[in-house]
Design an enzyme around this catalytic site. Structure first.
Site, short mmCIF file in Angstrom:
data_model
loop_
_atom_site.label_atom_id
_atom_site.label_comp_id
_atom_site.label_asym_id
_atom_site.label_seq_id
_atom_site.Cartn_x
_atom_site.Cartn_y
_atom_site.Cartn_z
N THR A 198 15.08 -1.64 1.50
CA THR A 198 13.64 -1.65 1.64
C THR A 198 13.05 -0.39 1.01
O THR A 198 13.77 0.39 0.38
CB THR A 198 13.24 -1.91 3.11
N LYS A 240 14.02 0.13 -3.74
CA LYS A 240 14.35 -1.14 -4.41
C LYS A 240 14.66 -0.95 -5.90
O LYS A 240 15.49 -1.65 -6.46
CB LYS A 240 13.22 -2.15 -4.22
N ASP A 247 12.77 -11.64 -2.27
CA ASP A 247 11.38 -11.59 -1.78
C ASP A 247 10.56 -12.79 -2.27
O ASP A 247 9.82 -13.41 -1.50
CB ASP A 247 10.70 -10.29 -2.24
N GLY A 256 -2.86 -7.47 -7.09
CA GLY A 256 -1.95 -6.33 -7.18
C GLY A 256 -0.99 -6.50 -8.34
O GLY A 256 -0.67 -7.64 -8.74
N ALA A 296 5.47 -4.91 -5.39
CA ALA A 296 5.45 -6.10 -4.54
C ALA A 296 5.06 -7.33 -5.35
O ALA A 296 5.65 -8.41 -5.19
CB ALA A 296 4.50 -5.89 -3.37
P1 ATR Z 1 4.01 -1.83 -3.94
O1 ATR Z 1 5.45 -1.53 -4.21
O2 ATR Z 1 3.65 -2.00 -2.49
O3 ATR Z 1 3.50 -2.93 -4.79
P2 ATR Z 1 2.78 0.02 -5.73
O4 ATR Z 1 3.80 -0.31 -6.76
O5 ATR Z 1 2.37 1.44 -5.51
O6 ATR Z 1 3.24 -0.48 -4.32
O7 ATR Z 1 1.48 -0.86 -6.05
C1 ATR Z 1 0.37 -0.86 -5.23
C2 ATR Z 1 -0.58 -1.97 -5.68
O8 ATR Z 1 -1.66 -2.06 -4.77
C3 ATR Z 1 -1.19 -1.70 -7.04
O9 ATR Z 1 -1.42 -2.94 -7.69
C4 ATR Z 1 -2.52 -1.05 -6.67
O10 ATR Z 1 -3.53 -1.17 -7.63
P3 ATR Z 1 -3.66 -0.13 -8.85
O11 ATR Z 1 -2.50 -0.39 -9.76
O12 ATR Z 1 -4.96 -0.42 -9.47
O13 ATR Z 1 -3.59 1.24 -8.21
C5 ATR Z 1 -2.88 -1.86 -5.46
N1 ATR Z 1 -3.85 -1.20 -4.59
C6 ATR Z 1 -3.64 -0.14 -3.78
N2 ATR Z 1 -4.78 0.16 -3.10
C7 ATR Z 1 -5.72 -0.75 -3.49
C8 ATR Z 1 -7.09 -0.98 -3.14
N3 ATR Z 1 -7.73 -0.21 -2.26
N4 ATR Z 1 -7.72 -2.01 -3.74
C9 ATR Z 1 -7.09 -2.79 -4.65
N5 ATR Z 1 -5.80 -2.63 -5.01
C10 ATR Z 1 -5.12 -1.62 -4.44
#
Ligand code: ATR
Length: 272
Positions: free
Chosen positions: A62, A66, A102, A127, A131
């Site tokens: 986790t 990853k 996943d 996003g 994830a």
């Molecule tokens: P994870 O592994 O959980 O996907 P990550 O790789 O850091 O974490 O990605 C976080 C995602 O959430 C990204 O798509 C981010 O958008 P940005 O690339 O524009 O930063 C998105 N995200 C985080 N906070 C957000 C918010 N308040 N509104 C919209 N998207 C958000």
């Protein structure tokens, strides 16, 4: 002989995986123990090596490991390869097999547990981080009629859409460009809720009868799901089912047996 498995993360104390896999073991008559392993941020590979040396048969991985697990694997499934992330390692003698369950977990939860078909539907994935990337290949494999990736930083969404469009139609857009488009399934794969925020969805994206799905579960999923239902989503589902389904898929990868997930999901819902 008792087989040993673990979930490796940092933090890991909150993980429900030991409960889930212990329930699967009881159900399938498997002789195994499943524990939590807290790996220091700079010692993931060393922790895995120690666990293998002690006879460990496999691990779930986790956050935040990853990508490191993907690098560590000496052989990978196609879905792990394209996700560039591994959440399941199986130790086969000298081979470290890496998989990513996943996306399969998400798809099974939507299609089977929620009885909501993905094929032929318009799907919006919010996003473009780890994830989102982790679930794209299995989602495309379900043949939605449209798959749109929306992200604040449009470059990341464009890069994902470009990479994955070789497997099926998928495109990227900004949140603002979503206005006047409707979707049958909207999946929140952002980490917005970690900061108590909501992705900036314009009004009107939820088609009649649509499903809003948050890949997080419990209290963290609530703001998105409540807001989605206020904006017209017919149903809001959190990621608890996905969590159990990805675990069942990992159990299958390790042991070749597919446990039943419904009783485990029901039991977890009861204690929460
Ligand atoms: P994870 O592994 O959980 O996907 P990550 O790789 O850091 O974490 O990605 C976080 C995602 O959430 C990204 O798509 C981010 O958008 P940005 O690339 O524009 O930063 C998105 N995200 C985080 N906070 C957000 C918010 N308040 N509104 C919209 N998207 C958000």
């Amino acid at each position: 002989m008792t087989d040993r498995y673990a979930v490796v993360g940092n933090p890991v104390a909150h993980s429900l995986s030991p409960q889930i896999h212990t329930a699967f073991a009881r159900q399938t008559g498997a002789d195994l123990v499943y524990t939590r392993l807290l790996a220091p941020l700079d010692r993931f590979a060393a922790c895995i090596a120690e666990f293998r040396a002690e006879g460990g048969a496999g691990v779930n991985v986790t956050l935040p490991f990853k990508l490191e697990a993907w690098r560590l694997a000496t052989r990978r499934s196609e879905r792990a390869e394209q996700a560039q992330a591994v959440n399941t390692l199986r130790f086969d003698g000298g081979v470290v097999f890496g998989d990513n369950t996943d996306g399969a977990g998400l798809v099974r939860d939507i299609e089977i547990n929620c009885a909501h078909a993905i094929a032929g539907r318009r799907v919006l994935l919010l996003g473009a981080g780890g994830a989102a990337r982790g679930v794209l290949l299995p989602l495309i494999g379900c043949r939605p009629s449209a798959l749109v990736i929306a992200n604040r930083s449009i470059d990341k969404a464009l890069a994902l859409a470009q990479h994955f469009s070789r497997w099926g139609a998928c495109r990227a857009c900004s949140y603002a460009e979503l206005a006047a488009n409707t979707f049958d399934i909207v999946i929140n794969a952002t980490s917005a809720s970690v900061a108590g925020e909501l992705p900036p969805l314009p009004a009107g994206v939820f088609a009649p009868g649509s499903l809003a799905y948050d890949m997080m579960y419990g209290a963290r999923a609530l703001p998105f799901l409540q807001s989605a239902q206020a904006q017209g989503a017919a149903r809001g589902i959190d990621g608890l089912g996905m969590l159990v389904e990805q675990a069942a898929e990992a159990f299958f990868v390790w042991r070749g047996v597919r446990p039943q997930t419904a009783p485990v999901i029901a039991a977890l819902k009861e204690i929460r």
